[in-house]
Design an enzyme around this catalytic site. Structure first.
Site, short mmCIF file in Angstrom:
data_model
loop_
_atom_site.label_atom_id
_atom_site.label_comp_id
_atom_site.label_asym_id
_atom_site.label_seq_id
_atom_site.Cartn_x
_atom_site.Cartn_y
_atom_site.Cartn_z
N HIS A 87 0.83 -1.22 0.00
CA HIS A 87 0.00 0.00 0.00
C HIS A 87 0.86 1.26 0.00
O HIS A 87 0.42 2.31 0.46
CB HIS A 87 -0.95 0.04 1.20
CG HIS A 87 -1.68 -1.24 1.43
ND1 HIS A 87 -2.92 -1.50 0.92
CD2 HIS A 87 -1.31 -2.37 2.09
CE1 HIS A 87 -3.31 -2.72 1.27
NE2 HIS A 87 -2.35 -3.28 1.98
N SER A 104 14.64 21.55 -16.11
CA SER A 104 13.39 22.27 -16.35
C SER A 104 13.73 23.57 -17.05
O SER A 104 14.77 24.18 -16.81
CB SER A 104 12.71 22.55 -15.01
OG SER A 104 11.85 23.67 -15.14
N LYS A 144 15.72 21.84 -10.86
CA LYS A 144 15.09 20.55 -11.15
C LYS A 144 16.01 19.55 -11.81
O LYS A 144 16.86 19.88 -12.62
CB LYS A 144 13.86 20.76 -12.05
CG LYS A 144 12.78 21.58 -11.39
CD LYS A 144 11.93 20.74 -10.46
CE LYS A 144 11.03 19.94 -11.32
NZ LYS A 144 9.81 19.54 -10.79
N GLU A 157 9.45 8.50 -16.69
CA GLU A 157 8.08 8.98 -16.91
C GLU A 157 7.58 8.63 -18.31
O GLU A 157 6.44 8.22 -18.50
CB GLU A 157 8.02 10.51 -16.73
CG GLU A 157 8.23 10.94 -15.28
CD GLU A 157 8.39 12.45 -15.21
OE1 GLU A 157 7.37 13.14 -15.12
OE2 GLU A 157 9.53 12.94 -15.28
#
Ligand code: ARG
Length: 462
Positions: free
Chosen positions: A155, A277, A283, A290
């Site tokens: 979980h 970024s 970043k 992704e």
């Protein structure tokens, strides 16, 4: 006007020609189409259907067409519909009428089935090789971080400590099942359809299908001509196996994304595998992971699209089936590039031992071990579970880890607690799981050795 329009009095509408053409994407079948045609010409000559001289002219014509394509000199024509007609028309231009003998005892229906099977066979072999590479770097990462313990999650809540190597070997298992699936799909891909003709089989009794199969490296012949020209199961099987592999990679992607977040901070991606970024200079984004996660949807979509295209198609060949190619090519390209970039990303990522240690030490991750401790002293597991639950709640209130509770505090919850409760540690928790498939270092060591043997067994497949 091309010879496929022989009975018509006018050319196809321009829009129709564009709509029906597959050459914008099936051009990449050219090496397989030419290999199939060369084998076919050899067979026709061996059987005396064409002369040796004619076969020689056809074969050298095909070889020079291959060269033209490879050198970018070949002009693909949409009005010739597909790769088969483009190559054949060019052959006629180059060698004259004798080129027209190549299509004896053949149809584009068995021809395209052959081309696609040859393409699929190579795709499977490339896929197996790339799966193996990723498995190899997972083993290396596990071995390089043998002592690292992380919280195991259910979980997405810290559950029990596990070795990082054990966690990584879970992915090894998934990829092994994937490899098994692709190997299995190869058996049904490895079937030679030539001789099926348009659908009924060809009318030349002395066609030597075994000779064709041997030349093209197939181990089986298709046994029903109608099935042979209408079967695309092998494409669907590849796409299904690819969907499962992408699903596995998307789970690894998700964990890499989580683990490289500031909140987890378990790993550092190599700069070559991260992106910046355009607005936020601080970043470092895990875009590779992704995108892999995102491309999984695209691969599933290709599978659904072809299943739907094939649904309820009457036998045998129908033009609908031309829709198999773009999705198949895209699936192969997407899967191979994802496997390759993952191999590099996993190979170069760094584990951060201070952070994994901190994560595994915080919270009450040894609660199960405390319950097991009481069970070993005679308590029923359910009772032990309830006692430790209360102990956890007490410790949380006091804001103390288990190790900082006094024996007197322990004894409030159960008289069975003794001094040896303090010997329950992260390390002892792991070592206790000493069964096949468990996370004890001894077992993981054994699993690593088995994994390496499995990989070794794959050698020579390509
Ligand atoms: N381009 C076609 C395909 O990909 C080749 C087979 C064409 N056969 C036909 N009867 N039109 O399916």
């Amino acid at each position: 006007m091309s010879h496929i329009r022989g009975r018509f009095h006018k050319p196809a509408d321009k829009l129709v020609a564009e709509y029906t053409a597959s050459i914008p994407f099936d051009w990449r079948l050219y090496p397989y189409d030419i290999a199939g045609s060369i084998a076919h010409a050899r067979m026709l000559a061996k059987q005396g259907i064409i002369s040796d001289k004619e076969a020689e002219i056809i074969i050298s014509g095909l070889a020079s067409i291959r060269e033209e394509i490879e050198q970018g000199k070949f002009q693909f024509k949409p009005e010739l519909e597909d790769i088969h007609m483009n190559i054949e028309a060019r052959l006629l231009e180059k060698v004259g009428e004798v080129g027209g003998k190549l299509h004896t005892a053949r149809s584009r229906n068995d021809q395209v089935a052959l081309d696609l099977r040859l393409f699929a066979r190579e795709a499977i072999s490339d896929t197996l090789a790339k799966l193996r590479e990723l498995q190899r770097v997972l083993i290396s990462l596990a071995e390089a971080n043998k002592d690292i313990i992380i919280p195991g999650y259910t979980h997405l809540q810290p559950a029990q400590p596990v070795l990082l190597a054990h966690h990584l070997l879970a992915y090894f298992e998934m990829l092994q099942r994937d490899a098994d699936r692709f190997s299995d799909c190869l058996k049904r891909t490895d079937v030679m359809p030539l001789g099926s003709g348009a659908l009924a089989g060809v009318a030349y009794k002395n066609i030597d299908r075994e000779f064709l199969a041997r030349q093209l490296g197939f181990s089986q012949l298709s046994q029903n001509s109608i099935d042979a020209v209408s079967d695309r199961d092998f494409v669907l099987e590849y796409e299904a196996a690819a969907s499962l592999t992408m699903m596995h990679l998307s789970r690894l992607a998700e964990e890499i994304i989580l683990w490289s977040s500031a909140e987890f901070n378990f790993i550092e991606l190599d700069e070559a595998y991260a992106t910046g970024s355009s607005i936020m200079p601080q970043k470092k984004n895990p875009d590779v992971a992704e995108l892999a996660r995102g491309k999984t949807g695209r691969v599933y979509g290709r599978l659904m699209a072809l299943l739907t295209t094939m649904k309820a198609l009457p036998l045998s060949y129908n033009r609908d089936m031309q829709e198999d190619k773009e999705g198949f090519f895209d699936t192969v390209d997407t899967l191979l590039s994802t496997l390759e970039v993952f191999t590099g990303m996993v190979k170069t990522l760094q584990v951060k031992p201070e952070n994994t240690r901190r994560a595994v030490e915080q919270g009450y991750i040894l609660a199960t071990d405390l319950a097991d401790y009481l069970v070993k002293k005679g308590e029923a597991f359910r009772t032990a579970h309830a006692l430790v639950a209360r102990l956890v709640s007490y410790a949380m209130e006091k804001d103390k880890p288990f190790a900082e509770l006094s024996l007197a505090e322990y004894k409030v919850f159960s008289p069975l607690f003794e001094q040896d409760v303090y010997s329950i540690t992260i390390e002892s928790s792991i070592a206790a799981r000493d069964i096949i498939g468990g996370t004890a270092p001894k077992q993981v060591e054994r699993a690593l050795a088995t994994a390496k043997k499995t990989i070794g067994g794959f050698r020579g497949e390509k």
